[in-house]
Design a protein around this motif. Structure first.
Motif, PDB file in Angstrom:
ATOM      1  N   PHE A 149       0.847  -1.196   0.000  1.00 52.47           N
ATOM      2  CA  PHE A 149       0.000   0.000   0.000  1.00 52.47           C
ATOM      3  C   PHE A 149       0.878   1.240   0.000  1.00 52.47           C
ATOM      4  CE2 PHE A 149      -2.811  -3.242   1.557  1.00 52.47           C
ATOM      5  CZ  PHE A 149      -4.012  -2.938   0.928  1.00 52.47           C
ATOM      6  N   THR A 150       0.469   2.233  -0.747  1.00 49.74           N
ATOM      7  CA  THR A 150       1.233   3.465  -0.869  1.00 49.74           C
ATOM      8  C   THR A 150       1.145   4.329   0.375  1.00 49.74           C
ATOM      9  OG1 THR A 150       0.841   3.399  -3.244  1.00 49.74           O
ATOM     10  CG2 THR A 150       1.609   5.483  -2.353  1.00 49.74           C
ATOM     11  N   THR A 151      -0.017   4.357   1.032  1.00 50.29           N
ATOM     12  CA  THR A 151      -0.187   5.214   2.215  1.00 50.29           C
ATOM     13  C   THR A 151      -0.738   4.419   3.384  1.00 50.29           C
ATOM     14  OG1 THR A 151      -2.491   5.833   1.785  1.00 50.29           O
ATOM     15  CG2 THR A 151      -0.766   7.177   0.712  1.00 50.29           C
ATOM     16  N   HIS A 152      -0.552   4.960   4.581  1.00 48.98           N
ATOM     17  CA  HIS A 152      -1.118   4.288   5.750  1.00 48.98           C
ATOM     18  C   HIS A 152      -2.640   4.364   5.712  1.00 48.98           C
ATOM     19  CE1 HIS A 152      -0.980   8.376   7.551  1.00 48.98           C
ATOM     20  NE2 HIS A 152      -2.011   7.959   8.260  1.00 48.98           N
ATOM     21  N   ASN A 153      -3.216   5.412   5.108  1.00 49.89           N
ATOM     22  CA  ASN A 153      -4.681   5.495   5.003  1.00 49.89           C
ATOM     23  C   ASN A 153      -5.239   4.348   4.161  1.00 49.89           C
ATOM     24  OD1 ASN A 153      -4.946   7.800   6.576  1.00 49.89           O
ATOM     25  ND2 ASN A 153      -4.719   9.171   4.824  1.00 49.89           N
ATOM     26  N   ASP A 154      -4.576   4.050   3.032  1.00 51.70           N
ATOM     27  CA  ASP A 154      -5.022   2.943   2.188  1.00 51.70           C
ATOM     28  C   ASP A 154      -4.898   1.611   2.921  1.00 51.70           C
ATOM     29  OD1 ASP A 154      -5.538   4.761   0.162  1.00 51.70           O
ATOM     30  OD2 ASP A 154      -3.718   4.286  -0.981  1.00 51.70           O
ATOM     31  N   ALA A 155      -3.774   1.415   3.620  1.00 46.87           N
ATOM     32  CA  ALA A 155      -3.576   0.178   4.379  1.00 46.87           C
ATOM     33  C   ALA A 155      -4.630   0.058   5.477  1.00 46.87           C
ATOM     34  CB  ALA A 155      -2.171   0.141   4.981  1.00 46.87           C
ATOM     35  N   ILE A 180     -10.310  -8.724  -1.028  1.00 47.39           N
ATOM     36  CA  ILE A 180     -10.553  -7.518  -0.234  1.00 47.39           C
ATOM     37  C   ILE A 180      -9.406  -6.525  -0.397  1.00 47.39           C
ATOM     38  CG2 ILE A 180     -10.741  -6.643   2.145  1.00 47.39           C
ATOM     39  CD1 ILE A 180     -12.297  -9.306   2.737  1.00 47.39           C
ATOM     40  N   LEU A 181      -8.170  -7.001  -0.337  1.00 47.59           N
ATOM     41  CA  LEU A 181      -7.011  -6.120  -0.478  1.00 47.59           C
ATOM     42  C   LEU A 181      -6.976  -5.478  -1.868  1.00 47.59           C
ATOM     43  CD1 LEU A 181      -4.407  -8.388   1.335  1.00 47.59           C
ATOM     44  CD2 LEU A 181      -5.414  -6.271   2.228  1.00 47.59           C
ATOM     45  N   ASP A 182      -7.286  -6.267  -2.896  1.00 48.65           N
ATOM     46  CA  ASP A 182      -7.320  -5.731  -4.268  1.00 48.65           C
ATOM     47  C   ASP A 182      -8.368  -4.629  -4.414  1.00 48.65           C
ATOM     48  OD1 ASP A 182      -5.260  -7.207  -5.447  1.00 48.65           O
ATOM     49  OD2 ASP A 182      -6.594  -8.861  -6.015  1.00 48.65           O
ATOM     50  N   ARG A 183      -9.519  -4.806  -3.780  1.00 47.38           N
ATOM     51  CA  ARG A 183     -10.598  -3.817  -3.881  1.00 47.38           C
ATOM     52  C   ARG A 183     -10.326  -2.572  -3.060  1.00 47.38           C
ATOM     53  NH1 ARG A 183     -15.166  -5.909  -1.490  1.00 47.38           N
ATOM     54  NH2 ARG A 183     -14.257  -7.909  -1.001  1.00 47.38           N
ATOM     55  N   ALA A 205      -4.778  -1.664  -3.008  1.00 52.52           N
ATOM     56  CA  ALA A 205      -3.448  -2.268  -2.926  1.00 52.52           C
ATOM     57  C   ALA A 205      -2.720  -1.965  -4.230  1.00 52.52           C
ATOM     58  CB  ALA A 205      -3.546  -3.773  -2.720  1.00 52.52           C
ATOM     59  N   GLU A 206      -1.490  -1.525  -4.105  1.00 53.82           N
ATOM     60  CA  GLU A 206      -0.664  -1.274  -5.289  1.00 53.82           C
ATOM     61  C   GLU A 206      -0.384  -2.589  -6.010  1.00 53.82           C
ATOM     62  OE1 GLU A 206       3.908  -0.223  -5.368  1.00 53.82           O
ATOM     63  OE2 GLU A 206       2.734   1.546  -4.804  1.00 53.82           O
ATOM     64  N   SER A 207      -0.188  -3.636  -5.226  1.00 52.21           N
ATOM     65  CA  SER A 207       0.008  -4.979  -5.774  1.00 52.21           C
ATOM     66  C   SER A 207      -0.365  -6.002  -4.709  1.00 52.21           C
ATOM     67  CB  SER A 207       1.459  -5.191  -6.215  1.00 52.21           C
ATOM     68  OG  SER A 207       2.322  -5.220  -5.097  1.00 52.21           O
ATOM     69  N   THR A 208      -0.759  -7.184  -5.151  1.00 45.78           N
ATOM     70  CA  THR A 208      -1.006  -8.301  -4.233  1.00 45.78           C
ATOM     71  C   THR A 208      -0.426  -9.559  -4.867  1.00 45.78           C
ATOM     72  OG1 THR A 208      -3.181  -8.722  -5.183  1.00 45.78           O
ATOM     73  CG2 THR A 208      -3.131  -7.402  -3.176  1.00 45.78           C
TER      74      THR A 208
END
Length: 184
Positions: free
Chosen positions: A11-17, A157-160, A163-166
């Motif tokens: 994830f690029t940011t802590h908000n996205d994570a 869930i992470l893809d939606r 997530a920059e990549s999974t």
């Protein structure tokens, strides 16, 4: 193959994570099977403190609220300065693998202790460099461990959730490797 697969998301940011982790939690994913590693400490964001008081972690700094919330969800947490990567916060099962690598001075093929911990958790060596590079760029690495079905659900869930990549990694036990090679 119970509880040996994992999905690793960057994830690029802590908000996205944080949003992705909240969605995992809402879905019923076992938070004790979740690991997160990140830093996000730029010059204006230095952490000035970190401590554990029983089951509560306190962190001061710009992302302190994020880390405090995460530490309430995952099993185990710590702050480390890792040579080559810098200061990182680590939470979840990957923490025990990292501590094991540090305590036994295990360094696999010139890898960092974090790299050795990831390999110990079933991440292929050729993927470790990508995750370490993401951490050096102040991104966040979220790892969901579990059965094949749990990991597939977590990946979705992470893809939606930005997530920059999974990447899904399946751990092969020595018995499975022998069977795959056609040996008795």
């Amino acid at each position: 193959m119970a509880d040996t697969d994992s999905v690793v998301a960057i994830f690029t940011t802590h908000n996205d994570a944080e949003e992705a982790i909240k969605e995992l939690q809402k879905s019923g994913f076992d938070m004790k099977k979740l690991s997160i590693v990140g830093k996000d400490f730029h010059t204006e964001e230095h952490v000035i403190g970190y401590y554990n008081t029983g089951d509560r972690i306190a962190t001061w700094g710009k992302t302190g609220a994020f880390w405090g919330w995460i530490w309430g969800l995952v099993f185990g947490s710590a702050f480390f300065f890792l040579p080559g990567i810098g200061p990182v916060m680590v939470g979840g099962p990957v923490l025990s693998w990292l501590i094991g690598a540090l305590e036994t001075a295990v360094v696999v093929g010139g890898m960092s202790a974090l790299g050795a911990a990831l390999v110990g958790a079933g991440v292929p060596k050729d993927s470790v460099l990508r995750y370490e590079t993401a951490l050096k760029a102040s991104k966040f690495v979220v790892i969901a461990h579990g059965t094949t079905a749990e990991v597939a659900k977590a990946k979705d869930i992470l893809d939606r959730n930005k997530a920059e990549s999974t990447d899904v990694h399946q751990t092969t036990t020595p018995l499975q490797a022998t069977a795959a090679a056609g040996k008795p």
